[in-house]
Scaffold this active site. Sequence first.
Site, mmCIF file in Angstrom:
data_model
loop_
_atom_site.group_PDB
_atom_site.id
_atom_site.type_symbol
_atom_site.label_atom_id
_atom_site.label_comp_id
_atom_site.label_asym_id
_atom_site.label_seq_id
_atom_site.Cartn_x
_atom_site.Cartn_y
_atom_site.Cartn_z
ATOM 1 N N SER B 59 0.841 -1.204 0.000
ATOM 2 C CA SER B 59 0.000 0.000 0.000
ATOM 3 C C SER B 59 0.872 1.247 0.000
ATOM 4 O O SER B 59 0.529 2.252 -0.624
ATOM 5 C CB SER B 59 -0.888 0.038 1.247
ATOM 6 O OG SER B 59 -1.795 -1.028 1.229
ATOM 7 N N SER B 98 -4.351 2.118 4.259
ATOM 8 C CA SER B 98 -4.219 0.832 4.951
ATOM 9 C C SER B 98 -5.464 0.011 4.677
ATOM 10 O O SER B 98 -6.561 0.409 5.071
ATOM 11 C CB SER B 98 -4.044 1.039 6.462
ATOM 12 O OG SER B 98 -4.237 -0.184 7.154
ATOM 13 N N GLY B 99 -5.312 -1.104 3.988
ATOM 14 C CA GLY B 99 -6.445 -1.972 3.668
ATOM 15 C C GLY B 99 -7.217 -2.346 4.921
ATOM 16 O O GLY B 99 -8.438 -2.184 4.996
ATOM 17 N N SER B 100 -6.498 -2.806 5.928
ATOM 18 C CA SER B 100 -7.148 -3.231 7.174
ATOM 19 C C SER B 100 -7.568 -2.027 8.012
ATOM 20 O O SER B 100 -8.442 -2.132 8.870
ATOM 21 C CB SER B 100 -6.182 -4.089 7.990
ATOM 22 O OG SER B 100 -5.108 -3.300 8.476
ATOM 23 N N GLY B 101 -6.928 -0.891 7.781
ATOM 24 C CA GLY B 101 -7.202 0.300 8.588
ATOM 25 C C GLY B 101 -6.643 0.191 9.990
ATOM 26 O O GLY B 101 -6.906 1.029 10.856
ATOM 27 N N THR B 103 -3.105 -1.083 10.484
ATOM 28 C CA THR B 103 -1.645 -1.215 10.477
ATOM 29 C C THR B 103 -1.082 -0.260 11.536
ATOM 30 O O THR B 103 -1.311 0.951 11.475
ATOM 31 C CB THR B 103 -1.082 -0.835 9.079
ATOM 32 O OG1 THR B 103 -1.826 -1.549 8.087
ATOM 33 C CG2 THR B 103 0.389 -1.182 8.964
ATOM 34 N N GLU B 174 -4.744 -3.850 -3.266
ATOM 35 C CA GLU B 174 -3.618 -3.075 -3.793
ATOM 36 C C GLU B 174 -3.789 -2.748 -5.278
ATOM 37 O O GLU B 174 -3.500 -1.630 -5.714
ATOM 38 C CB GLU B 174 -2.306 -3.832 -3.553
ATOM 39 C CG GLU B 174 -1.960 -3.947 -2.068
ATOM 40 C CD GLU B 174 -1.285 -5.250 -1.682
ATOM 41 O OE1 GLU B 174 -1.211 -5.533 -0.467
ATOM 42 O OE2 GLU B 174 -0.850 -5.997 -2.579
#
Lengths: 207, 207, 207, 207
Positions: B59, B98-101, B103, B174
Amino acid sequence: MTTMSKDECLVKRFMYEIANYVLYASKVIDSASVEAALEILLENIRNGRKVLVIGAGRSGLAGRAFAMRLMHLGFNVYVFGETITPAVGENDLIVAISGSGSTKLIVTAATAAKEMKAKIIAITSHRDSPLAKISDQVIMIPGRTKLASEESDYTVRQILGSHEPLAPLGTLFEVTLNVFLDSLIAELMQRLGKTEIDLRKRHATIE
Amino acid sequence: MTTMSKDECLVKRFMYEIANYVLYASKVIDSASVEAALEILLENIRNGRKVLVIGAGRSGLAGRAFAMRLMHLGFNVYVFGETITPAVGENDLIVAISGSGSTKLIVTAATAAKEMKAKIIAITSHRDSPLAKISDQVIMIPGRTKLASEESDYTVRQILGSHEPLAPLGTLFEVTLNVFLDSLIAELMQRLGKTEIDLRKRHATIE
Amino acid sequence: MTTMSKDECLVKRFMYEIANYVLYASKVIDSASVEAALEILLENIRNGRKVLVIGAGRSGLAGRAFAMRLMHLGFNVYVFGETITPAVGENDLIVAISGSGSTKLIVTAATAAKEMKAKIIAITSHRDSPLAKISDQVIMIPGRTKLASEESDYTVRQILGSHEPLAPLGTLFEVTLNVFLDSLIAELMQRLGKTEIDLRKRHATIE
Amino acid sequence: MTTMSKDECLVKRFMYEIANYVLYASKVIDSASVEAALEILLENIRNGRKVLVIGAGRSGLAGRAFAMRLMHLGFNVYVFGETITPAVGENDLIVAISGSGSTKLIVTAATAAKEMKAKIIAITSHRDSPLAKISDQVIMIPGRTKLASEESDYTVRQILGSHEPLAPLGTLFEVTLNVFLDSLIAELMQRLGKTEIDLRKRHATIE
């Protein structure tokens, strides 16, 4: 190809068109050269040799994303320009990325690698470029690059319509490159019998 | 959706399916939040304020590719973790990815930015994540991330079929992120009246 | 020169000897070339032109530390190979660092900069090197480098005694370089009338 | 201590004074903690475990220069924030550098490493800092840091005289750190029986 309503948010429309370009690109890439590159990569991991990924600018960033996944797969991989990049030599592998195939520093680095008898896979849009000419295997990725001739430009316009600035500079090459490299990883996973759990084990734990 | 012959090279088939995922994603992104983010970015360049792009891993690499184009467009943009990143403060803009939010380092950095009264645009797959909660504007990008619930996973399988390892870890997030950010650039070009020639003028001349 | 008791921890003894080498180096650097470089840097900030710092390996890391302080001083400075490095051209300044003066990528990059009529300050141990020859101003920093002649090696042995591996490869050049560049910053602060508080204002707030 | 003529070029005078500070620092570092750190590093290479070097800003650059030499010595070493940094876990080693010992991202990263049962060597100027407190071994490096109390400031002024801006922000810590880490490398070379030729073999061949 499906269509998207004209009154949609333009950003989403651009996403749609770029994705359509990748659909097109996925059809024109030469299967035999992809297979040859896969075999070089599989031989590299079997022999525990080093891989060095070389690229500048946004191509270099795509190369790093690829290197990260190669590391997750167990490759002994390094990125040109980062801190712990070691010596490479005979029988090591260079993956050199340049849309134009003539980015000076990439050609300089690949030439140095060639002198050390490393094997070179080039990923480029230009078969007649200095980079392609010194490489052992070339994978041609379409994309309007800095050197785009009017002819290749025409192909892009056919796909994208008249939105000239939609995908400036090397954007189409770079997006296609990203998707291509992720697809190469997917195929390497299958051939190496690796699962997502295997990859997760090597994924950075501190970030 | 068009189809691809079964006996094609698998890498090309994977490219095709990933591109199809982006086509799907281009439809589900919320237009209003994209418009709000565009307005924040346009206000930022009008006021000559700083933009700091923050992301980890792949990311972070997508974020750098975005930062490079923002620079080409004339933004006063920096990348978290690089050498010449200056102080940011009130009225500066953070683009945190951040994909997971969740990190850790991204949340830590975004929290520090928040304390300095910087404005935050979060790009994530999780609206309820720590990152999303402290941000001024959230753009939701679909993608199976490290935290993927079975539900979102199901959506992905519908699109991709049963190829479990096709797009490991955060790959779909991504790829979609890359295409989304390039589409945001395309729209910023239009709104700022910039041409490809304008971008080329700011493109690195030594590489 | 003071001495250190023989039974001291060897690491501390090595620190002592390396510091002594820097004391020696501080005497042999040519004052006139330092003054000329200072004037080029001061003219650069007055005119608001760009500075691009170029170096590979550990010299590149010293260059980045220098670039960070130039940024704190208000210079419009960039680092070769990082994300947001823009176009450089006529009247911009390149600070190119290479102990041997013949690191291929640095010479390639400096040559490209020269063609664009940028001004070049070279920092090297070799006046006759390809890098020095194309530069507008050369600062000679002593240090046993990859190309060290027996003569310069002899000087180093006189200073350091017989500890051959004490300072392997370019270590003495790199340490001297770090101290030299920090001293250049100190002098620039004085001439620009900047205080530590001024620098702190530009120091990264998120790290 | 020898002296330098008052009418010398100021940059050379500053070099001289910074080198004198390192001479002073080389005397006050605690030998026992250096020995303990050496033993942890030697155990790490014997067991073929990973080392991850963590630092921000200029301390991070010094850490990278150290990591490069550890790689030349045969360590399995990585740098926090670079592309191919893998998972670290139990029995791996973290070298965490922060002058203040309270740089948020370094403390966050070290805390995450601690949770995974990695061993931590901290290099800092502050024994009571959050970083020092969670570390297995602390090496105290003097230097006026962001948190400098008036007392430590006084020590620095005694050494350096009244040139307040001579070594702004963390400069003295960073220079001492660089020399300390290079001295640690020299001692590791001796204990591992490595020669300069061994290091050269692993030095990057393409740059």
